[in-house]
Every structure is written in C-alpha cells, then in structure tokens.
Motif scaffolding. Structure first.
Motif, PDB file in Angstrom:
ATOM      1  N   LYS A  59       0.937  -1.134   0.533  1.00 16.63           N
ATOM      2  CA  LYS A  59       0.269   0.054   0.058  1.00 16.63           C
ATOM      3  C   LYS A  59       0.378   0.929   0.056  1.00 16.63           C
ATOM      4  CE  LYS A  59      -3.240  -2.931   0.951  1.00 16.63           C
ATOM      5  NZ  LYS A  59      -3.296  -3.809   1.535  1.00 16.63           N
ATOM      6  N   GLU A  60       0.041   2.341   0.022  1.00 16.38           N
ATOM      7  CA  GLU A  60       1.172   3.884  -0.320  1.00 16.38           C
ATOM      8  C   GLU A  60       0.292   4.852   0.434  1.00 16.38           C
ATOM      9  OE1 GLU A  60       3.545   6.619  -3.324  1.00 16.38           O
ATOM     10  OE2 GLU A  60       2.575   4.124  -4.185  1.00 16.38           O
ATOM     11  N   TYR A  61       0.582   5.791   0.862  1.00 20.59           N
ATOM     12  CA  TYR A  61      -0.406   6.160   1.416  1.00 20.59           C
ATOM     13  C   TYR A  61       0.797   7.906   1.882  1.00 20.59           C
ATOM     14  CZ  TYR A  61      -2.408   2.721   4.499  1.00 20.59           C
ATOM     15  OH  TYR A  61      -2.875   1.206   3.983  1.00 20.59           O
ATOM     16  N   VAL A  62      -0.375   8.810   1.755  1.00 18.97           N
ATOM     17  CA  VAL A  62       0.527   9.892   1.937  1.00 18.97           C
ATOM     18  C   VAL A  62      -0.304  10.660   3.188  1.00 18.97           C
ATOM     19  CG1 VAL A  62      -0.346  12.899   0.546  1.00 18.97           C
ATOM     20  CG2 VAL A  62       0.822  11.452  -0.323  1.00 18.97           C
ATOM     21  N   SER A  73       1.399  -4.565   3.491  1.00 19.30           N
ATOM     22  CA  SER A  73       0.506  -5.083   3.917  1.00 19.30           C
ATOM     23  C   SER A  73       0.403  -5.092   5.633  1.00 19.30           C
ATOM     24  CB  SER A  73      -0.432  -5.817   2.961  1.00 19.30           C
ATOM     25  OG  SER A  73      -1.841  -6.358   3.528  1.00 19.30           O
ATOM     26  N   GLY A  74      -0.363  -4.281   6.485  1.00 22.06           N
ATOM     27  CA  GLY A  74      -0.468  -4.379   7.991  1.00 22.06           C
ATOM     28  C   GLY A  74       0.010  -3.455   8.142  1.00 22.06           C
ATOM     29  N   VAL A  75       1.077  -2.358   7.687  1.00 23.50           N
ATOM     30  CA  VAL A  75       1.935  -1.644   8.540  1.00 23.50           C
ATOM     31  C   VAL A  75       0.616  -0.092   8.585  1.00 23.50           C
ATOM     32  CG1 VAL A  75       3.051   0.036   8.385  1.00 23.50           C
ATOM     33  CG2 VAL A  75       3.954  -2.064   6.832  1.00 23.50           C
ATOM     34  N   TYR A  76       0.473   0.022   9.860  1.00 24.82           N
ATOM     35  CA  TYR A  76      -0.337   0.571  10.419  1.00 24.82           C
ATOM     36  C   TYR A  76      -0.074   2.282  10.800  1.00 24.82           C
ATOM     37  CZ  TYR A  76      -3.254  -3.407  12.121  1.00 24.82           C
ATOM     38  OH  TYR A  76      -4.399  -4.287  11.838  1.00 24.82           O
ATOM     39  N   ILE A  77      -0.323   2.941   9.667  1.00 26.66           N
ATOM     40  CA  ILE A  77       0.323   4.092   9.823  1.00 26.66           C
ATOM     41  C   ILE A  77       0.190   5.250  11.003  1.00 26.66           C
ATOM     42  CG2 ILE A  77       0.583   6.502   8.832  1.00 26.66           C
ATOM     43  CD1 ILE A  77       1.726   3.670   6.673  1.00 26.66           C
ATOM     44  N   ARG A  78      -0.986   4.954  11.341  1.00 30.28           N
ATOM     45  CA  ARG A  78      -1.263   5.628  13.160  1.00 30.28           C
ATOM     46  C   ARG A  78      -0.235   5.233  14.250  1.00 30.28           C
ATOM     47  NH1 ARG A  78      -6.080   8.601  14.132  1.00 30.28           N
ATOM     48  NH2 ARG A  78      -6.625   7.250  12.711  1.00 30.28           N
ATOM     49  N   THR A  79       0.417   3.761  13.953  1.00 26.59           N
ATOM     50  CA  THR A  79       1.177   3.611  15.019  1.00 26.59           C
ATOM     51  C   THR A  79       2.581   4.142  14.468  1.00 26.59           C
ATOM     52  OG1 THR A  79      -0.534   2.268  15.681  1.00 26.59           O
ATOM     53  CG2 THR A  79       2.161   1.976  16.333  1.00 26.59           C
ATOM     54  N   LEU A  80       2.795   4.050  13.268  1.00 27.27           N
ATOM     55  CA  LEU A  80       4.112   4.684  12.653  1.00 27.27           C
ATOM     56  C   LEU A  80       4.051   6.073  13.339  1.00 27.27           C
ATOM     57  CD1 LEU A  80       6.340   3.766  10.953  1.00 27.27           C
ATOM     58  CD2 LEU A  80       4.976   4.592   9.154  1.00 27.27           C
ATOM     59  N   CYS A  81       3.360   7.140  12.630  1.00 28.82           N
ATOM     60  CA  CYS A  81       3.147   8.208  13.252  1.00 28.82           C
ATOM     61  C   CYS A  81       4.054   8.710  15.302  1.00 28.82           C
ATOM     62  CB  CYS A  81       2.082   9.423  13.258  1.00 28.82           C
ATOM     63  SG  CYS A  81       2.080   9.327  11.512  1.00 28.82           S
ATOM     64  N   ASN A  98       1.032  12.423  16.629  1.00 22.04           N
ATOM     65  CA  ASN A  98      -0.085  11.755  16.275  1.00 22.04           C
ATOM     66  C   ASN A  98      -0.062  12.084  14.851  1.00 22.04           C
ATOM     67  OD1 ASN A  98      -0.816  14.826  17.272  1.00 22.04           O
ATOM     68  ND2 ASN A  98      -2.508  13.761  15.682  1.00 22.04           N
ATOM     69  N   MET A  99      -1.586  11.392  13.779  1.00 24.14           N
ATOM     70  CA  MET A  99      -1.554  11.606  12.237  1.00 24.14           C
ATOM     71  C   MET A  99      -2.549  12.358  12.763  1.00 24.14           C
ATOM     72  SD  MET A  99      -2.933   8.611   9.960  1.00 24.14           S
ATOM     73  CE  MET A  99      -4.327   8.484  10.889  1.00 24.14           C
ATOM     74  N   VAL A 100      -3.004  13.712  11.752  1.00 25.10           N
ATOM     75  CA  VAL A 100      -3.570  13.774  11.432  1.00 25.10           C
ATOM     76  C   VAL A 100      -4.600  13.832  10.455  1.00 25.10           C
ATOM     77  CG1 VAL A 100      -5.159  16.325  11.381  1.00 25.10           C
ATOM     78  CG2 VAL A 100      -2.738  15.967  12.580  1.00 25.10           C
ATOM     79  N   GLU A 101      -4.228  13.581   9.377  1.00 25.61           N
ATOM     80  CA  GLU A 101      -4.988  13.044   8.221  1.00 25.61           C
ATOM     81  C   GLU A 101      -4.199  11.971   7.138  1.00 25.61           C
ATOM     82  OE1 GLU A 101      -5.661  16.061   5.071  1.00 25.61           O
ATOM     83  OE2 GLU A 101      -6.081  17.406   7.184  1.00 25.61           O
ATOM     84  N   LEU A 102      -4.798  11.100   6.744  1.00 27.94           N
ATOM     85  CA  LEU A 102      -4.380   9.978   5.930  1.00 27.94           C
ATOM     86  C   LEU A 102      -4.763   9.892   5.016  1.00 27.94           C
ATOM     87  CD1 LEU A 102      -1.823   8.272   5.640  1.00 27.94           C
ATOM     88  CD2 LEU A 102      -3.582   6.177   6.484  1.00 27.94           C
ATOM     89  N   LYS A 103      -4.251   9.782   3.117  1.00 29.72           N
ATOM     90  CA  LYS A 103      -4.477   9.068   2.477  1.00 29.72           C
ATOM     91  C   LYS A 103      -3.890   7.484   1.310  1.00 29.72           C
ATOM     92  CE  LYS A 103      -6.865  11.108  -2.553  1.00 29.72           C
ATOM     93  NZ  LYS A 103      -8.464  11.392  -1.611  1.00 29.72           N
ATOM     94  N   ARG A 104      -4.892   7.233   1.240  1.00 26.17           N
ATOM     95  CA  ARG A 104      -4.701   5.656   0.204  1.00 26.17           C
ATOM     96  C   ARG A 104      -3.872   6.303  -1.056  1.00 26.17           C
ATOM     97  NH1 ARG A 104      -5.815  -0.056   2.700  1.00 26.17           N
ATOM     98  NH2 ARG A 104      -7.840   0.213   1.233  1.00 26.17           N
ATOM     99  N   ILE A 105      -3.412   5.828  -1.587  1.00 26.45           N
ATOM    100  CA  ILE A 105      -3.412   6.295  -3.138  1.00 26.45           C
ATOM    101  C   ILE A 105      -3.001   5.247  -4.355  1.00 26.45           C
ATOM    102  CG2 ILE A 105      -2.308   8.881  -2.590  1.00 26.45           C
ATOM    103  CD1 ILE A 105       0.882   8.092  -3.024  1.00 26.45           C
TER     104      ILE A 105
END
Length: 303
Positions: free
Chosen positions: A82-85, A150-158, A170-177
């Motif tokens: 997966k890829e996110y911004v 797959s399976g990486v939690y971006i909120r946890t990463l932040c 903390n994560m404020v916004e996230l979009k999967r691209i």
C-alpha cells in the motif's frame, strides 16, 4: 488458433465484467469501508460486494471493492503493498534534520503492535516500510509519503516516530493513494458510479465499462501459470493441476495466478512440489469441455 471455449477478457459482456470485476472508490471521510461496500452493492444491484483493505472512517482514498465472484480474490489483493500520503503533528518543535534522520530509521523492517481498535490480535508483528519520504515540514506539521507492506499501521508509525523523537506525535490526516497495482488514477466517487449505472440501464454502458477493472489487472503482480484447456474443467470440479496439465509456467514458489490460454484468470493457487493446488476458483463448471474421467476410486484423471 484459439478454441471456441471460454472467452478473452476483452470479449466479456458488461454483465460478465460486473460478475468478475472490481470498482475502485475514492473513499470519502466519514463512512466505514463496510458502508462504502454496501453502497456499491446497492448502486449496482448485485448480491455481493466486498472491500479490500479496511480504511478507518476518517481515512480517505483508494478502496478497491470486489463485485460478486471477485470477492473471492479479496485476500490476495489485501496481501499486496500500500502507499499513503499522510500528515503528522509533532507535539513539540523538532529541528527538520532530526526529523529526517529519525524517519530514515523507520525504513526497512519495523516492529508494531496493532492499535487498540484493530480487528486483529494485538501481537507484536514485523513489517516492512519500503519508503518513507518527507514532502514538506511546516512548523510542527510533517507531510510525508509512505510505501509499505500490507499490515503496516500508519497511525502507529506516526506515534512511534514521535516517541523516537522524544516529543510525541499523532496522525492528523491520511489518504491511501495505491493498493497493490491500483492507484488513484482508477478511483471514482460513489456518485460517478451511480451515474454510470444509470446510463447503463438506459442503454449506454461506456462509462460503467471504463470504471470496472478486470480481475486479470488487479492480480497482475502475481506470477502466472497457463494451463491447458483440457485441465480447466477438472480444476473447476476441484482437481489439482498436475504437470501434464500445464502449458506455460512462469512461477516458482508461493501464490500463482492460474490463467487460460485466452488470458482469463481462472483462479489463484499455491505450488506444492510439482502440483498446483487451487485455493480460489473463478471459472464455472462446464464452460470448457470435460477431458477427464472418474476412476472407481473417484479420482479425476486426464484422458
């Protein structure tokens, strides 16, 4: 010369494509992924629809939704990267060079506990971050892109990056691209899907046809094995695929796409020694001619 049996993907009717295909929704903020899938099911008036890779209600972006038989492929798509911004807020000011250095340390193999609200067990897991790039830093806000397993939690990463910086984050916004091979370029709104279906019912299928993605495209990153037409109906009836039933083999170990000579995705399978064991079968029985017979022991053999 190709036989009269089966059908090349480009020759499928719109109804067949709905039965085997995917749509990619640009998920808005607010609804759950399950709600989006339910709306797709309602709009297209179908029996089954299932999303691939759950997005939290406040997360937006690429949400592939399998239609009818394509729901069987959800687990295989979910396994892909997966890829996110995202936008991360640091709780205290930190020099940009320190942020850059710390985020580099989170590239590669990392360990994570799933969030408290996760649907999976909260066991320590090892995952890969292929790329983590800073796009912009403005005061305590960090805009970044992340290409992950797959399976990486971006909120946890932040949160973990904030802990490593000793300031919290903390994560404020996230979009999967991107989800597997599917990018934002194929994503549409629910309203566009509704309009396309309305046009289709009125006799114009052009827009709906451009929206539906065939299963061959969404699974293209998996290696393939092409099997003989004589083996297809046996597979549809539950048989394994043996060496004498294989026409072209481009796979090694792991998950494989099982294809027909016409380029149809017949299903997915796993190689066990010289045998391919189908785990998902898409092709219907009796589409291809029966080329096997049942012995007294009820084992299928090729004639």
């Amino acid at each position: 010369m190709l036989s009269i049996f089966g059908k090349e993907p480009k020759e499928r009717t719109i109804e067949e494509r709905i039965n085997y295909g995917f749509v990619v929704i640009d998920k808005p903020r607010g609804p759950t992924s399950h709600q989006v899938s339910a709306w797709v099911k309602e709009i297209l008036n179908i029996k089954k629809a299932g999303h691939v890779g759950t997005l939290d209600p406040n997360v937006t972006g690429v949400l592939p939704v399998g239609l009818e038989k394509a729901t069987r492929l959800a687990d295989f798509l979910h396994e892909q990267g997966k890829e996110y911004v995202g936008l991360m807020l640091l709780h205290k000011p930190v020099p940009p060079e320190m942020i850059e250095q710390t985020m580099k340390e989170f590239t590669g193999e990392i360990f994570q506990f799933p969030p408290l609200r996760s649907a999976v067990a909260r066991n320590l897991r090892k995952r890969k971050v292929y790329s983590l790039k800073i796009l912009e830093i403005k005061e305590r806000y960090v805009l970044f892109s992340a290409d992950v397993e797959s399976g990486v939690y971006i909120r946890t990463l932040c949160r973990d990056i904030g802990d490593a910086l000793l300031v919290g984050a903390n994560m404020v916004e996230l979009k999967r691209i991107r989800s597997g091979p599917v990018t934002m370029s194929r994503a549409i709104t629910l309203q566009t899907l509704k309009d396309a279906y309305t046009f289709y019912k009125e006799g114009d299928e052009k827009l709906l046809s451009s929206i539906i993605i065939d299963p061959e495209e969404v699974t293209k990153d998996y290696p393939r094995v092409i099997i003989k037409e004589s083996a297809i109906d046996a597979m549809a009836h539950g048989s394994y695929i043996y060496r004498n039933g294989i026409l072209e083999d481009m796979g090694d170990k792991g998950t494989l796409r099982i294809m027909s000579p016409k380029g149809e995705l017949l299903g997915m399978g796993e190689r066990v020694n010289d045998i391919i064991k189908p785990s998902v079968v898409l092709v219907d029985r009796d589409v291809y001619p029966r080329a096997w017979k049942t012995t007294p022991s009820r084992k299928k053999v090729y004639s």
